[in-house]
Design a protein around this motif. Structure first.
Motif, PDB file in Angstrom:
ATOM      1  N   THR A  25     -23.938  27.460  15.874  1.00  0.00           N
ATOM      2  CA  THR A  25     -24.990  28.533  15.878  1.00  0.00           C
ATOM      3  C   THR A  25     -25.535  28.744  14.335  1.00  0.00           C
ATOM      4  OG1 THR A  25     -25.699  30.488  16.887  1.00  0.00           O
ATOM      5  CG2 THR A  25     -23.471  30.697  16.195  1.00  0.00           C
ATOM      6  N   SER A  26     -26.181  29.812  14.234  1.00  0.00           N
ATOM      7  CA  SER A  26     -26.355  29.929  12.727  1.00  0.00           C
ATOM      8  C   SER A  26     -25.666  31.432  12.133  1.00  0.00           C
ATOM      9  CB  SER A  26     -28.048  30.678  12.701  1.00  0.00           C
ATOM     10  OG  SER A  26     -28.057  31.869  13.449  1.00  0.00           O
ATOM     11  N   ARG A  27     -25.412  31.661  10.909  1.00  0.00           N
ATOM     12  CA  ARG A  27     -24.793  32.794  10.302  1.00  0.00           C
ATOM     13  C   ARG A  27     -25.511  33.916  10.900  1.00  0.00           C
ATOM     14  NH1 ARG A  27     -25.946  35.093   5.719  1.00  0.00           N
ATOM     15  NH2 ARG A  27     -24.163  36.752   4.871  1.00  0.00           N
ATOM     16  N   GLN A  28     -26.974  34.046  10.888  1.00  0.00           N
ATOM     17  CA  GLN A  28     -27.747  35.046  11.505  1.00  0.00           C
ATOM     18  C   GLN A  28     -27.340  35.654  12.679  1.00  0.00           C
ATOM     19  OE1 GLN A  28     -28.944  32.327   9.749  1.00  0.00           O
ATOM     20  NE2 GLN A  28     -29.516  33.638   7.965  1.00  0.00           N
ATOM     21  N   THR A  29     -26.758  34.646  13.680  1.00  0.00           N
ATOM     22  CA  THR A  29     -26.476  34.999  15.180  1.00  0.00           C
ATOM     23  C   THR A  29     -25.274  35.544  14.726  1.00  0.00           C
ATOM     24  OG1 THR A  29     -27.633  33.076  16.132  1.00  0.00           O
ATOM     25  CG2 THR A  29     -25.902  33.992  17.187  1.00  0.00           C
ATOM     26  N   ILE A  30     -24.115  35.257  14.209  1.00  0.00           N
ATOM     27  CA  ILE A  30     -22.995  35.830  14.245  1.00  0.00           C
ATOM     28  C   ILE A  30     -23.257  37.359  13.678  1.00  0.00           C
ATOM     29  CG2 ILE A  30     -20.532  35.690  12.935  1.00  0.00           C
ATOM     30  CD1 ILE A  30     -21.306  33.692  14.945  1.00  0.00           C
ATOM     31  N   ILE A  31     -24.098  37.513  12.623  1.00  0.00           N
ATOM     32  CA  ILE A  31     -24.385  38.680  12.141  1.00  0.00           C
ATOM     33  C   ILE A  31     -24.918  39.692  12.988  1.00  0.00           C
ATOM     34  CG2 ILE A  31     -25.991  40.087  10.363  1.00  0.00           C
ATOM     35  CD1 ILE A  31     -25.556  37.669   8.354  1.00  0.00           C
ATOM     36  N   SER A  32     -25.746  39.174  13.927  1.00  0.00           N
ATOM     37  CA  SER A  32     -26.337  40.154  14.909  1.00  0.00           C
ATOM     38  C   SER A  32     -25.341  40.465  15.986  1.00  0.00           C
ATOM     39  CB  SER A  32     -27.604  39.341  15.641  1.00  0.00           C
ATOM     40  OG  SER A  32     -28.582  39.158  14.704  1.00  0.00           O
ATOM     41  N   LEU A  33     -24.454  39.406  16.007  1.00  0.00           N
ATOM     42  CA  LEU A  33     -23.334  39.932  17.327  1.00  0.00           C
ATOM     43  C   LEU A  33     -22.387  40.761  16.773  1.00  0.00           C
ATOM     44  CD1 LEU A  33     -22.457  36.022  18.186  1.00  0.00           C
ATOM     45  CD2 LEU A  33     -23.324  37.844  19.872  1.00  0.00           C
ATOM     46  N   GLU A  34     -22.154  40.549  15.616  1.00  0.00           N
ATOM     47  CA  GLU A  34     -21.099  41.497  14.821  1.00  0.00           C
ATOM     48  C   GLU A  34     -21.744  42.987  14.919  1.00  0.00           C
ATOM     49  OE1 GLU A  34     -18.462  38.634  12.346  1.00  0.00           O
ATOM     50  OE2 GLU A  34     -19.516  40.031  11.103  1.00  0.00           O
TER      51      GLU A  34
END
Length: 65
Positions: A25-34
């Protein structure tokens, strides 16, 4: 839905980019999840639990509204 992704990720010395790559997945997805701004699909939640060797319930905190 709250989660422990950031704590688990930092506990393994993973960057957001490292985690994103391991999940496909993308880093942006990880940011949004966190930040709690995005609820993952069941497949992504499952993959996250496997990366951290935890049950889904140990990664995510379900709060009834």
């Amino acid at each position: 839905m709250k989660n422990h992704i950031k704590e688990l990720r930092e506990g393994r010395n993973l960057t957001q980019e490292d985690l994103a790559k391991s999940l496909g997945t993308s880093r942006q997805t990880i940011i949004s999840l966190e930040k709690g701004k995005y609820n993952p699909s069941i497949m992504l939640a499952y993959k996250l639990s496997k990366v951290f060797n935890k049950k889904i319930e140990e990664v995510f905190i379900f709060e009834e509204e």
